[in-house]
Design an enzyme around this catalytic site. Structure first.
Site: not given
Length: 464
Positions: A321, A323, A361, A365, A392-393
Site C-alpha cells: 500500500e 501512498g 506536518r 511531526y 497566529c502561532e
C-alpha cells in the site's frame, strides 16, 4: 519564578547549537533530483525553475500562491514502477489518505493500481472517479455502521477488520445484504518502526489492529471463520510510515507467514492473501535515502516465498500500500515571500503566504523539508533561515532550518518539494485561510484538479 517557567530570551525558539546544522550546499541553485520530481529543472540563464515544461513565474501568475504543483508525469512513472516491481502476481493499493482526488483516481485506474480508502468520503471520491469497487479496500479502526453498510453495498473488494466488534457488526451487515464480504484481519506484529511515535503503528501500545503476541489476532481468526457474512481471505500488517530501514518489513513478513502456518495447523485453512501495508519513506532532504520499489518487491517476495516453503504453505498473493512513496515526491508547494526578518546572531525569518494551514506536518511531526528560491538564480551568500507562515502561532513553521540566498526579498518565489503526501489531505482553514489549489502539470499544460477555496466557500458552511 515558577520552576515550570523559563525566560523567553534571545535563545528562545529552539535555536540550534553552533555546529549542529549541516553546512550550506556549495551552490544554493542546485536542485537535488532525489528530492524534486522528475521534470523539475532550473533554466541555465535566469535560473527560473520549471516543472512539466512550465516555469513557476507562469504558474504563480495563472494560479496564484500558495499552490500545490503536482507533476503528473512523475506520478504516473511512480505508479508504473510499483506495478512493475511486484508484477501481475501481486496487488498494489495506493493509500488514498496521502492525497486523493478524482483526477488521481483516474490516473491510478489507467496505470493499473488499486486504491485503499479509510472513510466514506474517500470511498465516494474513488467510486465517483470510476475506480471499480472490487479494486478498493476499506481501512479504519472505528468504521461506523453506515460506512460499513455503504462499503458492502458498493461491492468493495476487501475490508480490513480492526476489532472483534467490527467482525460481528460487519458480518451482520453483510448477511442483511445477502453477501459474503471478503475481509482481512489487521494484526500488530510487534515490530518497532524507527519513525515518529505518531506514525508508528505496529507496536503493541496503539489503537490499530489486533495483537499477534497477545493472541488477539488468532482469536479474531477463529471468530471470522465462524461468521456466515464474512469470507476471511488474509492477514494485514502495517508497521508505520516514513520508514527507511526495510528490516522491519522483513520481520513483519516472517511473523505474518508464521500466523498463516498457525491458522493452517489449527483450522486446516490456507489463507490466500497477505497485505504488508505501506509506509516506505521518501526523500524530504538530501540526507534521506529511500529504497526503490524493485528492491522492496524483491526482498518481500523472497522472504514470503522462503518462509512459506519452510512452513509447507502455498505462497499467498502479496499486497502492498504505497501512498506517500508515490505521490509525496511528485509535488511541491509554491509560495511568495512576504517579509524577511533578520535576527542578529541567530537566523533570518522568512515569512511566506501560506503556513501550517497548508502543511501541518512540521508542527505535528517535526517533519523536515527542503526549500529553494525558484523565481530566479542567486549567487548571494547563504543565510541560515527559518521559513514560517502567516498564522497566529509561533509554531507556524514550514521549514525549520534551511539555507537561502542572503539577497532574498519580498516577492521572490520559494518552493518546498516533496509536499504531495498529507499536506493537502491535512490542510485546514485555521485563521480562515483558504486552502490552496492542486495544479497538475504535464508536457507544457497545467490544469487545476482541486480548486482554491474561496471566501464564498467559507460562508456557505457558516449558516449563521
Amino acid at each position: 519564578m515558577s520552576r515550570s517557567a523559563h525566560p523567553a530570551g534571545p535563545r528562545h525558539g529552539d535555536v540550534m547549537p553552533e555546529g549542529h546544522f549541516t553546512a550550506p550546499p556549495a551552490d544554493l541553485n542546485t536542485l537535488d533530483p532525489k528530492v524534486w520530481s522528475r521534470t523539475v529543472s532550473r533554466e541555465p540563464s535566469g535560473g527560473v525553475v520549471s516543472v512539466g515544461g512550465i516555469d513557476v513565474l507562469t504558474l504563480a501568475e495563472q494560479f496564484g500562491t500558495p499552490a500545490y504543483i503536482l507533476d503528473e508525469q512523475d506520478f504516473r512513472f511512480r505508479c508504473r514502477a510499483w506495478r512493475d516491481a511486484f508484477g501481475p502476481g501481486a496487488d498494489v493499493y495506493y493509500a488514498g489518505k496521502a492525497f486523493l482526488s478524482r483526477a488521481v483516481v483516474r490516473w491510478l485506474h489507467e496505470e493499473g493500481l488499486n486504491v485503499d480508502v479509510c472513510s466514506a468520503g474517500e470511498l465516494t471520491v474513488a467510486l465517483s472517479a470510476g475506480m471499480p469497487a472490487d479494486r478498493i479496500a476499506l481501512h479504519g479502526n472505528n468504521k461506523s455502521t453506515a460506512e460499513l453498510g455503504y462499503a458492502v453495498k458498493s461491492g468493495v473488494g476487501h475490508i480490513v477488520v480492526d476489532s472483534f466488534e467490527e467482525l460481528a457488526r460487519l458480518s451482520w451487515i453483510a448477511e442483511q445484504q445477502g453477501v459474503r464480504q471478503k475481509v482481512l484481519i489487521r494484526v500488530t506484529v510487534g515490530v518497532e518502526a524507527h519513525t515518529h511515535e505518531f506514525i508508528a503503528t505496529a507496536h503493541e501500545d496503539q489503537k490499530f489492529g489486533l495483537s499477534l503476541s497477545g493472541g488477539l489476532a488468532a482469536e479474531a481468526v477463529r471468530r471470522a471463520l465462524t461468521l456466515d457474512g464474512l469470507e476471511l481471505v488474509g492477514i494485514h500488517s502495517h508497521i508505520g510510515s516514513q520508514i527507511f530501514d526495510t528490516a522491519g518489513f522483513d520481520v513483519a513478513a516472517r511473523r505474518v507467514v508464521g500466523l498463516l502456518a498457525e491458522i493452517k495447523a489449527e483450522h486446516g485453512v490456507e489463507l490466500p492473501e497477505i497485505d504488508l501495508g505501506g509506509g516506505l519513506g521518501i526523500a524530504y532532504t538530501s540526507d534521506d535515502d529511500p529504497r526503490e520499489p524493485a528492491e522492496i518487491a524483491a526482498s518481500l517476495t523472497s522472504i514470503v516465498q522462503r518462509e512459506c516453503a519452510a512452513a509447507g504453505l502455498t505462497p499467498p498473493r502479496i499486497s502492498v500500500e504505497p501512498g506517500r512513496a508515490i505521490v509525496g515526491p511528485t509535488a511541491f508547494t509554491l509560495y511568495e515571500v512576504g517579509t524577511v526578518k533578520p535576527l542578529e546572531g541567530l537566523r533570518t525569518y522568512v515569512s511566506v503566504d501560506g503556513g501550517m494551514s497548508d502543511n501541518i506536518r512540521t508542527a505535528l511531526y517535526d517533519a523536515e523539508y527542503s526549500v529553494a528560491l525558484v523565481s530566479r538564480r542567486s549567487d548571494a551568500e547563504p543565510m541560515l533561515s527559518r521559513v514560517v507562515g502567516k498564522h497566529c502561532e509561533s509554531g507556524d513553521i514550514v521549514v525549520r532550518d534551511a539555507f537561502l540566498p542572503a539577497d532574498l526579498a519580498p516577492g521572490d518565489l520559494l518552493a518546498v518539494p516533496a509536499t504531495g503526501a498529507y499536506c493537502r489531505s491535512m490542510a485546514s482553514n485555521y485563521n480562515h485561510a483558504l486552502r490552496p489549489p492542486v495544479v497538475a502539470v504535464s508536457e507544457g499544460e497545467a490544469r487545476v484538479i482541486v480548486r482554491r477555496e474561496t471566501e464564498e466557500d467559507l460562508l456557505r458552511l457558516d449558516i449563521g
